[in-house]
Design a protein around this motif. Structure first.
Motif, mmCIF file in Angstrom:
data_model
loop_
_atom_site.group_PDB
_atom_site.id
_atom_site.type_symbol
_atom_site.label_atom_id
_atom_site.label_comp_id
_atom_site.label_asym_id
_atom_site.label_seq_id
_atom_site.Cartn_x
_atom_site.Cartn_y
_atom_site.Cartn_z
ATOM 1 N N ASP A 165 -4.962 -5.375 1.050
ATOM 2 C CA ASP A 165 -5.313 -4.582 -0.132
ATOM 3 C C ASP A 165 -6.653 -5.066 -0.696
ATOM 4 O OD1 ASP A 165 -3.151 -2.939 -0.013
ATOM 5 O OD2 ASP A 165 -1.971 -4.020 -1.499
ATOM 6 N N THR A 166 -7.716 -4.791 0.021
ATOM 7 C CA THR A 166 -9.044 -5.191 -0.451
ATOM 8 C C THR A 166 -9.515 -4.241 -1.552
ATOM 9 O OG1 THR A 166 -10.198 -3.798 1.149
ATOM 10 C CG2 THR A 166 -9.615 -6.029 1.859
ATOM 11 N N GLU A 167 -10.507 -4.680 -2.301
ATOM 12 C CA GLU A 167 -11.048 -3.816 -3.358
ATOM 13 C C GLU A 167 -11.707 -2.576 -2.754
ATOM 14 O OE1 GLU A 167 -14.320 -3.767 -6.985
ATOM 15 O OE2 GLU A 167 -13.675 -5.693 -6.137
ATOM 16 N N LEU A 168 -12.427 -2.759 -1.638
ATOM 17 C CA LEU A 168 -13.092 -1.618 -1.010
ATOM 18 C C LEU A 168 -12.071 -0.569 -0.565
ATOM 19 C CD1 LEU A 168 -15.608 -0.205 0.011
ATOM 20 C CD2 LEU A 168 -15.473 -1.580 2.109
ATOM 21 N N ASN A 224 0.620 0.690 -6.034
ATOM 22 C CA ASN A 224 1.160 -0.553 -5.480
ATOM 23 C C ASN A 224 0.104 -1.453 -4.857
ATOM 24 O OD1 ASN A 224 3.918 -0.020 -6.105
ATOM 25 N ND2 ASN A 224 3.974 1.464 -4.431
ATOM 26 N N MET A 225 -1.149 -1.026 -4.890
ATOM 27 C CA MET A 225 -2.217 -1.858 -4.354
ATOM 28 C C MET A 225 -2.523 -2.992 -5.326
ATOM 29 S SD MET A 225 -4.850 0.839 -2.551
ATOM 30 C CE MET A 225 -4.343 1.685 -1.050
ATOM 31 N N LYS A 226 -2.845 -4.147 -4.776
ATOM 32 C CA LYS A 226 -2.974 -5.363 -5.586
ATOM 33 C C LYS A 226 -4.434 -5.637 -5.933
ATOM 34 C CE LYS A 226 1.134 -7.146 -3.271
ATOM 35 N NZ LYS A 226 1.673 -8.140 -2.329
ATOM 36 N N ASN A 227 -4.958 -4.821 -6.823
ATOM 37 C CA ASN A 227 -6.324 -5.018 -7.309
ATOM 38 C C ASN A 227 -6.338 -4.834 -8.818
ATOM 39 O OD1 ASN A 227 -8.472 -5.165 -4.926
ATOM 40 N ND2 ASN A 227 -6.820 -3.805 -4.288
ATOM 41 N N ASP A 228 -7.212 -5.574 -9.478
ATOM 42 C CA ASP A 228 -7.196 -5.604 -10.941
ATOM 43 C C ASP A 228 -7.399 -4.238 -11.575
ATOM 44 O OD1 ASP A 228 -6.794 -8.306 -10.823
ATOM 45 O OD2 ASP A 228 -8.899 -8.843 -11.120
#
Length: 409
Positions: free
Chosen positions: A228-231, A261-265
């Motif tokens: 789960d990258t930011e890009l 459900n993605m793990k980014n702020d």
């Protein structure tokens, strides 16, 4: 030296001494190169002229620098030395015109394997500090690789060149078309390069309103990226926004379930806002308005302007002038203080457009009330007139919408 074509370093040394009336001793003093070496160079007895000596001579006579370096390129066949020359000419702007000449010379050396020279030039180019020079060198790599039938380096060069050119907002369509050429070479890219390519193209496609292509590119890239990258998250959100632009709101809500459900702020806030905006686009105002008003007080300053714009659009559709006035009175709370991206500038422009609609509307409404001619028919006509006047302001802000997708991606 006007009209004299000097073809060798020997010619140049001889001509310089003759024109400037220099002894070998004086030339040694100026350049730091010993008299004996200078004498051998002038006589053409130096088979392998060291670059440090050549550089000393060239920098001593700046008016002849370009000519000296060009002559040296014709005579030098050592690849390591040519990379020394390339290092030298990429560090000084006045010598940048020599860069493609040196790059081409490196690739034309017959005593070095084609792929070895391409690999070394590609590695060198990645470390260059100036984008214009990088583009120039990547273009040489691409051209030479095509001519020699080396698709691996065509792919590498095209990708790196695209990643630079995509940031020129004045040539977004042109660079997108260049980027599409890489689709023919993706088999020669690493998995990481493919991920970068597809997701950057996703953001780019959305930016120029190619929403269907945006979705297709994202679907190509998603199976490649397991983390789960930011890009990845930004590309996924951009795909969702493309579905929204295509008015496929069922797809928007379906993909939001995954996106949440993605793990980014930034995901949680973006998902909330997107759900609320989607309800507004579906004209489910009874759900959208409370959510948007709630988020107006909860989200970061960066996102408040987007919510304000959406609420204003809804209230105009409903003819709710009181709520419009309430939003306008709070503008200091949500207008970005330092809008650094085109999208933020576009959102501010959109806000002032709505503010202009409102001011035009209440002005026209006041005229109707004074003349005691207000009816349902002429109220509708009034809104139509406001729309015609305000539409003239739309073009510039519409052109800017989405551009910060490139930068933020």
């Amino acid at each position: 030296m006007v009209g004299v074509k000097l073809k060798t370093i020997s010619d140049i040394i001889f001509q310089l001494r003759k024109e400037k009336n220099l002894t070998y001793a004086k030339l040694e003093e100026l350049t730091g190169v010993s008299k004996s070496v200078l004498n051998r160079i002038e006589r053409g007895e130096t088979k392998r002229l060291e670059f440090k000596n050549l550089k000393a001579i060239a920098t001593t006579f700046p008016a002849q620098y370009f000519e000296i370096m060009e002559c040296y390129l014709q005579e030098e066949n050592r690849i390591n030395t040519l990379f020394e020359v390339l290092e030298e000419v990429t560090t000084c702007e006045k010598n940048f015109l020599l860069v493609p000449k040196v790059g081409t010379r490196i690739l034309e050396l017959h005593m070095v394997e084609t792929e070895e020279s391409l690999r070394r030039l590609l590695d060198f180019t990645r470390k260059v500090n100036h984008d214009s020079l990088k583009i120039s060198l990547y273009a040489i790599i691409i051209k030479y690789s095509r001519e020699r039938g080396v698709p691996y380096y065509v792919a590498k060069g095209l990708l790196q060149k695209y990643l630079i050119e995509r940031n020129d907002f004045d040539k977004l369509e042109e660079s997108f078309q260049s980027g599409k050429e890489i689709l023919h070479y993706t088999n020669f890219l690493s998995r990481e390069e493919k991920i970068t390519y597809y997701f950057r193209m996703v953001l780019h496609a959305y930016n120029i309103k190619k929403f269907k292509e945006c979705i297709q590119l994202c679907e190509e890239g998603l199976p490649l990226e397991k983390e789960d990258t930011e890009l990845k998250a930004r590309a996924y959100l951009t795909m969702i926004n493309s579905y929204s632009q295509l008015k496929d709101y069922d797809a928007v809500e379906k993909h939001l379930d995954t996106f949440e459900n993605m793990k980014n702020d930034f995901v949680i806030e973006s998902a909330k806002i997107t759900r609320a905006l989607t309800k507004a686009r579906k004209k489910e105002f009874d759900i959208a308005i409370p959510l948007l008003k709630k988020y107006m007080d909860e989200v970061s300053l960066d996102n408040k302007i987007h919510i304000a714009d959406e609420l204003l659009e809804i209230y105009f559709q409903l003819g709710d002038f009181k709520s419009i006035e309430e939003i306008l009175e709070r503008e200091k709370e949500f207008l970005p203080k330092q809008p650094l991206t085109p999208q933020k500038l576009a959102s501010i422009g959109k806000f002032y457009r709505y503010k202009g609609y409102y001011q035009l509307s209440i002005g026209l409404l006041g005229q109707q009330v004074k003349s005691k001619k207000i009816t349902a028919d002429n109220l509708a006509e009034m809104f139509h007139e406001v729309g015609l006047i305000a539409s003239r302001l739309n073009h510039q802000s519409d052109q800017l919408v989405g551009k910060d997708v490139i930068g933020r991606g």
